[in-house]
Write a protein that holds these residues in place. Structure first.
Motif, mmCIF file in Angstrom:
data_model
loop_
_atom_site.group_PDB
_atom_site.id
_atom_site.type_symbol
_atom_site.label_atom_id
_atom_site.label_comp_id
_atom_site.label_asym_id
_atom_site.label_seq_id
_atom_site.Cartn_x
_atom_site.Cartn_y
_atom_site.Cartn_z
ATOM 1 N N HIS A 106 -13.949 27.201 -35.679
ATOM 2 C CA HIS A 106 -13.711 28.128 -34.570
ATOM 3 C C HIS A 106 -12.398 28.903 -34.755
ATOM 4 O O HIS A 106 -11.701 29.193 -33.786
ATOM 5 N N LEU A 107 -12.110 29.240 -35.995
ATOM 6 C CA LEU A 107 -10.937 30.056 -36.281
ATOM 7 C C LEU A 107 -11.252 31.517 -35.997
ATOM 8 O O LEU A 107 -12.368 31.983 -36.256
ATOM 9 N N GLU A 108 -10.270 32.254 -35.487
ATOM 10 C CA GLU A 108 -10.474 33.652 -35.117
ATOM 11 C C GLU A 108 -9.367 34.520 -35.703
ATOM 12 O O GLU A 108 -8.387 34.034 -36.268
ATOM 13 N N GLY A 109 -9.547 35.833 -35.545
ATOM 14 C CA GLY A 109 -8.517 36.778 -35.959
ATOM 15 C C GLY A 109 -8.484 36.992 -37.458
ATOM 16 O O GLY A 109 -9.346 36.532 -38.204
ATOM 17 N N SER A 139 -10.006 26.052 -32.812
ATOM 18 C CA SER A 139 -9.912 27.179 -31.876
ATOM 19 C C SER A 139 -8.527 27.822 -31.890
ATOM 20 O O SER A 139 -7.765 27.713 -30.939
ATOM 21 N N ALA A 140 -8.206 28.485 -32.986
ATOM 22 C CA ALA A 140 -6.906 29.148 -33.098
ATOM 23 C C ALA A 140 -7.074 30.485 -33.801
ATOM 24 O O ALA A 140 -7.987 30.672 -34.601
ATOM 25 N N ILE A 141 -6.180 31.427 -33.503
ATOM 26 C CA ILE A 141 -6.197 32.718 -34.177
ATOM 27 C C ILE A 141 -5.363 32.620 -35.451
ATOM 28 O O ILE A 141 -4.548 31.721 -35.620
ATOM 29 N N GLY A 142 -5.588 33.584 -36.349
ATOM 30 C CA GLY A 142 -4.995 33.508 -37.672
ATOM 31 C C GLY A 142 -3.495 33.383 -37.688
ATOM 32 O O GLY A 142 -2.920 32.604 -38.467
ATOM 33 N N SER A 170 -14.872 32.835 -37.246
ATOM 34 C CA SER A 170 -14.949 34.176 -36.649
ATOM 35 C C SER A 170 -13.775 35.027 -37.136
ATOM 36 O O SER A 170 -13.177 35.787 -36.385
ATOM 37 N N LEU A 171 -13.477 34.877 -38.414
ATOM 38 C CA LEU A 171 -12.383 35.639 -38.998
ATOM 39 C C LEU A 171 -12.769 37.108 -39.117
ATOM 40 O O LEU A 171 -13.913 37.436 -39.445
ATOM 41 N N VAL A 172 -11.828 37.992 -38.869
ATOM 42 C CA VAL A 172 -12.076 39.432 -38.903
ATOM 43 C C VAL A 172 -11.081 40.089 -39.861
ATOM 44 O O VAL A 172 -10.218 39.442 -40.437
#
Length: 790
Positions: A226-229, A200-203, A250-252
């Motif tokens: 649960h990686l984001e960003g 659970s961390a952003i890029g 959930s990488l964008v």
């Protein structure tokens, strides 16, 4: 003898040496015994599940522990245990902070992964094994989890670690301490596997953490974490990266171009994220890249580039994206290519014949695109091909011969525009073929009986074509592995070959919508096909004889469809079939009662028969425990009060019967979506509760004797799309609450006695397409509404 060493001194030195040797031998023997005792103590404390076969039975006092399974010692004689491999032992417990495992202080390699299911947190005592360079606590992918809970901070003490694998332990997380806390001191890490660990961390967080703490990182595997960003450019500092697996997060943002500058990159998997933008062509042209997977990013765009000669790609997976364009002929430059997986994209054009030069190709899967033209005959020269799936495209022309593809296991050409005959294709040479699907094409001619004799074939689908003629008997059907056969919607005729009913492994058989003729005894079929779960003989020219003894032992059927089979009664043996969920006996000659036991069937179709009533005592109110979700009784002679109700009922068609009234118990069908009671003899009024339902999409009560007014209680959550009340005796006004039915497309109130002005309030229904108001008593001015008025 040197003059300065006396004989007495020399004697003393010799004695001292002998004493030292004896002392060291004593210490070494004691140490060896200690290592063995620690291992035996570990064995005795381990707990296994019932599936465990190898419980370390070879570990005992009488043997050298360095020879025990899973134990690795150093090459000297001091017996230090350097490696311990307890993977795949079905261990479920017995390793906690008190375990003797953590007193093996020279341990360099520890593997507790695989098919173990230790349902405890990772012991904090793991930090005592300060010599570890390899630690594997992983779980076999997508099986029951191994360890669970917070990853302990003590792992950060293992500063010599080169490989850390905690992957696929989906109940494991890094919260407090987080990823940065745990890897901060692990500067020697080369391979990091954390798949399915909740990070659970952003890029900008996890990328910078890895870049600053793990300068030697070569393998990064963090799928489903649960990686984001966005993928932060700090990751570009890890110049040695060879493997990057970041799928199912959930990488964008775009696929970073800096990845093309990683000169050691061999694998890049970014599947199942939310990446957007156009993928740089250079990604496909990284000279070291072997595996590229960018599938499952629905808004990712791009085209395939020109591929360079001797490119290193072995696996190319681009599925579930907006990639478009053609498959370039330069694909033949990728001589190492083993897998092409382009599914559910927007590729078009024809396939280049050069594809036949990919001699190492094993999987060619181009499902659900817009490829057209003929299938290149050159595919028939891909001798290593095991999986060929070109289904759901626009291929046309004839099917080429694939008889040279000796290793082919799956051939799927379903849903194209292929024509011509399939005879003369030497199917009998495909000895490894397990699945063949040619359905939903325009293929014609005869069906070769050799297809039913292929030694490995399990799945055969030829439905919805133009095959004709008779089916011949096949050789040795009892040795066939066929479990599913679909031949429906063709022009096959004549008797059904007896060999069909000797396919002993058969579970699903669909011969419906052909012109098969003759008389079949249902008992013979069921006694022969002991594994059968689904049988469909509907819409042929067959007469099926129900000669089944109720007490006979038959396979546990799930589906039985005998529509238009000249039946005169409902097979009574079915009441003992506890697993049956679909029964279609429509368009037969069945008269009399509907037996009460049928209400345990999920999908029931008894329409177009001569049924007159429901068996008591269920004729008035059926139990709320009834299981059916689909009920079709239309075009019978059923009469009395209509009161069939089940909380699970979703589809109901009882039109063209003789029902005289509607019971309010029908409102107990809380999941009802479709209801058709047109052309009965319903009188009285419409129960208000029907219009208050928030699930109903279609309600058709046309052609009855219903009186009173249209109920005014359309709820604010109205989901109606079609409402047909034509040909009744309804009076009063058109309810203003109809304006709540925002999804309404068809409203038919014609041929009633409604007395109202033109319903201008319906102009808010933007989805309305058909409005029928004729033959009522409407008055006043007609104002324009943008829809079709009949």
């Amino acid at each position: 003898m040197p003059p300065f060493i006396s004989s007495s001194c020399l004697s003393f030195m010799i004695c001292l040496w002998i004493y030292s040797c004896l002392y060291m031998h004593s210490i070494s023997s004691q140490y060896l015994d200690d290592q063995k005792s620690l291992l035996l103590e570990l064995k005795n404390n381990l707990k296994y599940n019932s599936e465990a076969l190898d419980k370390l039975e070879g570990w005992n006092h009488s043997t050298n522990y360095c020879q025990w399974s899973g134990v690795e010692c150093d090459n000297s004689n001091n017996g230090k245990v350097l490696g311990l491999d307890l993977s795949n032992k079905n261990i479920i417990g017995g390793i906690d902070n008190t375990s003797s495992l953590f007193r093996l202080q020279f341990l360099q390699s520890l593997n507790l992964g695989g098919e173990n299911k230790i349902q405890d947190e990772i012991p904090s005592a793991i930090g005592k094994l300060s010599s570890l360079t390899y630690l594997n606590l992983s779980t076999a992918p997508y099986s029951d989890t191994n360890f669970r809970g917070q990853v302990p901070i003590e792992i950060s003490n293992l500063v010599k670690l080169v490989v850390l694998d905690i992957s696929f332990s989906f109940r494991t997380y890094m919260n407090r301490p987080n990823l940065a806390d745990i890897v901060r001191n692990l500067t020697n890490i080369r391979e990091l596997y954390l798949d399915r660990v909740n990070i659970s961390a952003i890029g900008s967080q996890w990328c910078q953490t890895l870049a600053s703490s793990l300068p030697h990182l070569q393998v990064l595997s963090m799928s489903e974490c649960h990686l984001e960003g966005e993928i932060h450019n700090s990751l570009s500092r890890l110049h040695r990266l060879s493997v990057i697996r970041l799928g199912i997060n959930s990488l964008v943002g775009p696929v970073p171009e800096f990845l093309t500058r990683l000169t050691n990159l061999t694998m890049l998997s970014l599947s199942s994220n939310d990446l957007t933008g156009i993928v740089p062509h250079k990604i496909f042209q990284v000279p070291t890249l072997r595996t590229l997977d960018i599938s499952g990013n629905s808004n990712l765009e791009g085209t395939l580039p020109v591929f360079y000669i001797n490119g290193s790609l072995e696996e190319l997976t681009i599925s579930g994206t907006k990639f478009s364009g053609v498959l370039p002929s330069s694909i033949s430059n990728l001589k190492s290519l083993r897998t092409i997986f382009l599914v559910d994209c927007q590729f078009n054009g024809s396939l280049p014949s050069s594809i036949g030069s990919l001699n190492l190709l094993q999987r060619l899967v181009l499902t659900a695109n817009q490829f057209s033209g003929s299938i290149p005959s050159s595919i028939g020269s891909l001798n290593l091909l095991e999986d060929l799936e070109l289904n759901d495209n626009q291929f046309s022309g004839h099917i080429p011969s694939f008889s040279s593809l000796k290793k082919l296991k799956t051939l799927n050409l379903h849903n194209n525009s292929l024509v011509g005959s399939i005879t003369g294709k030497n199917w009998e040479k495909l000895l490894n073929l397990e699945s063949l699907s040619l359905s939903f094409n325009s293929l014609d001619g005869n069906i070769s009986s050799s297809l039913f004799s292929l030694p490995s074939l399990e799945f055969l689908a030829l439905e919805n074509n133009k095959f004709s003629g008779q089916l011949n008997e096949s050789a040795n059907p009892v040795f066939s592995k066929l479990t599913e056969v679909y031949l429906s919607s063709n022009n096959l005729e004549g008797p059904i070959p007896k060999s069909i009913f000797h396919l002993r492994q058969l579970e699903w058989l669909d011969l419906s919508s052909n012109s098969f003729n003759g008389t079949l005894k249902l008992a013979e079929i069921l006694l022969s096909l002991k594994n059968l779960t689904s049988l469909n003989l509907s819409f042929n020219r067959l007469s099926v004889v129900i000669d089944v003894d109720v007490n006979s032992s038959f396979p546990l059927l799930q589906e039985l469809q005998l529509a238009s089979c000249n039946l005169h009664n409902i097979p009574d043996f079915l009441k003992n079939q506890v697993s049956i969920n679909t029964l279609d006996l429509s368009k037969n000659h069945i008269a009399g009662l509907v037996p009460r036991w049928v209400w345990g069937i999920h999908n029931l179709n008894l329409s177009s028969n001569h049924l007159v009533e429901l068996e008591p005592p269920l004729a008035t109110t059926l139990s709320n425990n009834s299981l059916f979700t689909y009920l079709d009784l239309h075009s019978n002679k059923l009469q009395g009060t209509f009161s069939i109700a089940s909380p699970k009922l979703e589809y109901l068609d009882c039109s063209n019967n003789n029902f005289t009234s509607i019971s309010k118990t029908l409102c107990n069908a809380t999941n009802l979506h479709f209801m058709n009671l047109e052309y009965n003899h319903l009188s009285w009024t419409i129960p208000d509760c029907l219009f208050a339902k928030t699930t109903l999409s279609v309600l058709n009560l046309r052609g009855n004797n219903l009186g009173g007014s249209v109920p005014a209680e359309f709820g604010k959550n109205c989901t109606l799309q079609t409402l047909n009340l034509n040909e009744n005796h309804l009076q009063g006004s058109i309810p203003r609450s109809l304006g709540y039915c925002k999804a309404l497309k068809v409203l038919d109130l014609g041929n009633n006695r409604l007395n109202d002005t033109f319903p201008c309030h319906l102009k808010s229904l933007s989805s309305l397409q058909v409005l029928v108001l004729r033959s009522n008593k409407l008055h006043g001015a007609i104002l324009p509404i943008t829809l079709l008025v009949i």
